[in-house]
Design a protein around this motif. Sequence first.
Motif, PDB file in Angstrom:
ATOM      1  N   ARG A  99       8.920  -4.031   3.204  1.00 41.69           N
ATOM      2  CA  ARG A  99       8.679  -5.390   2.718  1.00 41.69           C
ATOM      3  C   ARG A  99       7.524  -6.042   3.476  1.00 41.69           C
ATOM      4  NH1 ARG A  99      13.334  -7.628   3.710  1.00 41.69           N
ATOM      5  NH2 ARG A  99      14.278  -6.923   1.775  1.00 41.69           N
ATOM      6  N   TYR A 100       7.473  -5.813   4.766  1.00 41.41           N
ATOM      7  CA  TYR A 100       6.369  -6.383   5.541  1.00 41.41           C
ATOM      8  C   TYR A 100       5.031  -5.762   5.147  1.00 41.41           C
ATOM      9  CZ  TYR A 100       8.839  -9.469   8.722  1.00 41.41           C
ATOM     10  OH  TYR A 100       9.554 -10.519   9.241  1.00 41.41           O
ATOM     11  N   CYS A 101       5.023  -4.485   4.872  1.00 41.71           N
ATOM     12  CA  CYS A 101       3.786  -3.827   4.423  1.00 41.71           C
ATOM     13  C   CYS A 101       3.296  -4.468   3.128  1.00 41.71           C
ATOM     14  CB  CYS A 101       4.019  -2.333   4.230  1.00 41.71           C
ATOM     15  SG  CYS A 101       4.261  -1.413   5.758  1.00 41.71           S
ATOM     16  N   TYR A 102       4.232  -4.741   2.242  1.00 37.69           N
ATOM     17  CA  TYR A 102       3.891  -5.409   0.981  1.00 37.69           C
ATOM     18  C   TYR A 102       3.394  -6.828   1.223  1.00 37.69           C
ATOM     19  CZ  TYR A 102       5.603  -8.896  -2.367  1.00 37.69           C
ATOM     20  OH  TYR A 102       5.751 -10.019  -3.121  1.00 37.69           O
ATOM     21  N   LEU A 103       4.094  -7.586   2.054  1.00 34.53           N
ATOM     22  CA  LEU A 103       3.736  -8.986   2.292  1.00 34.53           C
ATOM     23  C   LEU A 103       2.383  -9.119   2.996  1.00 34.53           C
ATOM     24  CD1 LEU A 103       7.231 -10.306   3.448  1.00 34.53           C
ATOM     25  CD2 LEU A 103       6.059 -10.881   1.311  1.00 34.53           C
ATOM     26  N   TYR A 143       4.408   2.388   4.554  1.00 33.50           N
ATOM     27  CA  TYR A 143       3.182   1.674   4.183  1.00 33.50           C
ATOM     28  C   TYR A 143       2.857   1.891   2.706  1.00 33.50           C
ATOM     29  CZ  TYR A 143      -1.902   1.038   3.725  1.00 33.50           C
ATOM     30  OH  TYR A 143      -3.161   0.669   3.299  1.00 33.50           O
ATOM     31  N   LEU A 144       2.987   3.133   2.233  1.00 38.44           N
ATOM     32  CA  LEU A 144       2.669   3.434   0.836  1.00 38.44           C
ATOM     33  C   LEU A 144       3.643   2.754  -0.123  1.00 38.44           C
ATOM     34  CD1 LEU A 144       1.777   7.245   1.120  1.00 38.44           C
ATOM     35  CD2 LEU A 144       0.195   5.323   0.832  1.00 38.44           C
ATOM     36  N   VAL A 145       4.911   2.715   0.241  1.00 36.77           N
ATOM     37  CA  VAL A 145       5.888   2.011  -0.601  1.00 36.77           C
ATOM     38  C   VAL A 145       5.529   0.535  -0.676  1.00 36.77           C
ATOM     39  CG1 VAL A 145       8.292   1.284  -0.805  1.00 36.77           C
ATOM     40  CG2 VAL A 145       7.772   3.644  -0.207  1.00 36.77           C
ATOM     41  N   GLY A 146       5.092  -0.022   0.440  1.00 38.15           N
ATOM     42  CA  GLY A 146       4.663  -1.419   0.454  1.00 38.15           C
ATOM     43  C   GLY A 146       3.513  -1.666  -0.498  1.00 38.15           C
ATOM     44  N   LEU A 147       2.570  -0.746  -0.573  1.00 32.99           N
ATOM     45  CA  LEU A 147       1.436  -0.884  -1.493  1.00 32.99           C
ATOM     46  C   LEU A 147       1.898  -0.827  -2.942  1.00 32.99           C
ATOM     47  CD1 LEU A 147      -1.421   1.267   0.119  1.00 32.99           C
ATOM     48  CD2 LEU A 147      -0.975  -1.189   0.341  1.00 32.99           C
ATOM     49  N   ASN A 191       8.458  12.823  -1.089  1.00 33.61           N
ATOM     50  CA  ASN A 191       9.557  11.903  -0.795  1.00 33.61           C
ATOM     51  C   ASN A 191      10.095  11.342  -2.117  1.00 33.61           C
ATOM     52  OD1 ASN A 191      10.467   8.968  -0.514  1.00 33.61           O
ATOM     53  ND2 ASN A 191      10.557   9.649   1.605  1.00 33.61           N
ATOM     54  N   ASP A 192      11.399  11.505  -2.353  1.00 37.31           N
ATOM     55  CA  ASP A 192      11.990  11.117  -3.643  1.00 37.31           C
ATOM     56  C   ASP A 192      11.814   9.635  -3.937  1.00 37.31           C
ATOM     57  OD1 ASP A 192      12.767  13.670  -4.206  1.00 37.31           O
ATOM     58  OD2 ASP A 192      14.807  13.444  -3.463  1.00 37.31           O
ATOM     59  N   HIS A 193      12.107   8.799  -2.941  1.00 39.34           N
ATOM     60  CA  HIS A 193      11.998   7.353  -3.149  1.00 39.34           C
ATOM     61  C   HIS A 193      10.553   6.954  -3.424  1.00 39.34           C
ATOM     62  CE1 HIS A 193      12.758   3.087  -2.787  1.00 39.34           C
ATOM     63  NE2 HIS A 193      11.861   2.981  -1.825  1.00 39.34           N
ATOM     64  N   LEU A 194       9.636   7.518  -2.672  1.00 37.59           N
ATOM     65  CA  LEU A 194       8.221   7.193  -2.843  1.00 37.59           C
ATOM     66  C   LEU A 194       7.724   7.672  -4.201  1.00 37.59           C
ATOM     67  CD1 LEU A 194       5.623   6.069  -1.670  1.00 37.59           C
ATOM     68  CD2 LEU A 194       5.272   8.244  -0.480  1.00 37.59           C
TER      69      LEU A 194
END
Length: 227
Positions: A99-103, A143-147, A191-194
């Motif tokens: 979430r912080y990576c996204y914000l 970091y990539l999930v945040g993007l 990574n499954d989630h990613l």
Amino acid sequence: MSSNHIINTIFGEFQKNLDQEQEIREVIRNICKDVDQISRETTTVLQVIHHDETAIPAACLKARELFEKANVGYNKLKEVVPSGDYYKYQDHWRYMTQRYCYLISLTIWLEKGLLATHETVAAILGISAEEQKEGFHLDIEEYLVGLLHLCTELARLAVNSVTHGDYNKPQQISKFVMELNAGFRLLNLKNDHLRKRFDALKYDVKKIEEVVYDLSIRGLLPKTENA
């Protein structure tokens, strides 16, 4: 020495280790609770971008202040988490860090229209960007999930910008998200989630394309070089 005494000694050490680990987890949970609350406050602050463009600079400034508070929290985590046990306790801060990576990425895009690098996000949180340099670091997958969360938010912003008469921002968003999409396609995601999050990116791209296309056929796109 009897076998019973040996077993008691061995399992006594096991219990001691379990108690120590539980104490560490409790401290980590308390720190993450406070830091996560700051991220929720930041999310609320940045929601203004969808209904009041004039308030964006003030919202970004407030978000920066909140990131400084989060930095303090992450430094507490660095002190508590044993250097070799990052992945042992990672689940406590994984989603919070995403979430912080996204914000942070959203704030920097609003300020400068640029991509926040992995190193920049790590620096704002006050942690290492290099896994081998320190025990506590900013995991690349987080970091990539945040993007990817950023792309979803920008797709929403593209729609709301048109609602408020800003026909230039969807073009800007489209260019940025298309470039990010191209970058993600260079990765072999295991990574499954990613990978699932990346699969959702195509819907964000489609939504943005539809907004720009609709503006185009209506003759509402600004007459600029980029257009």
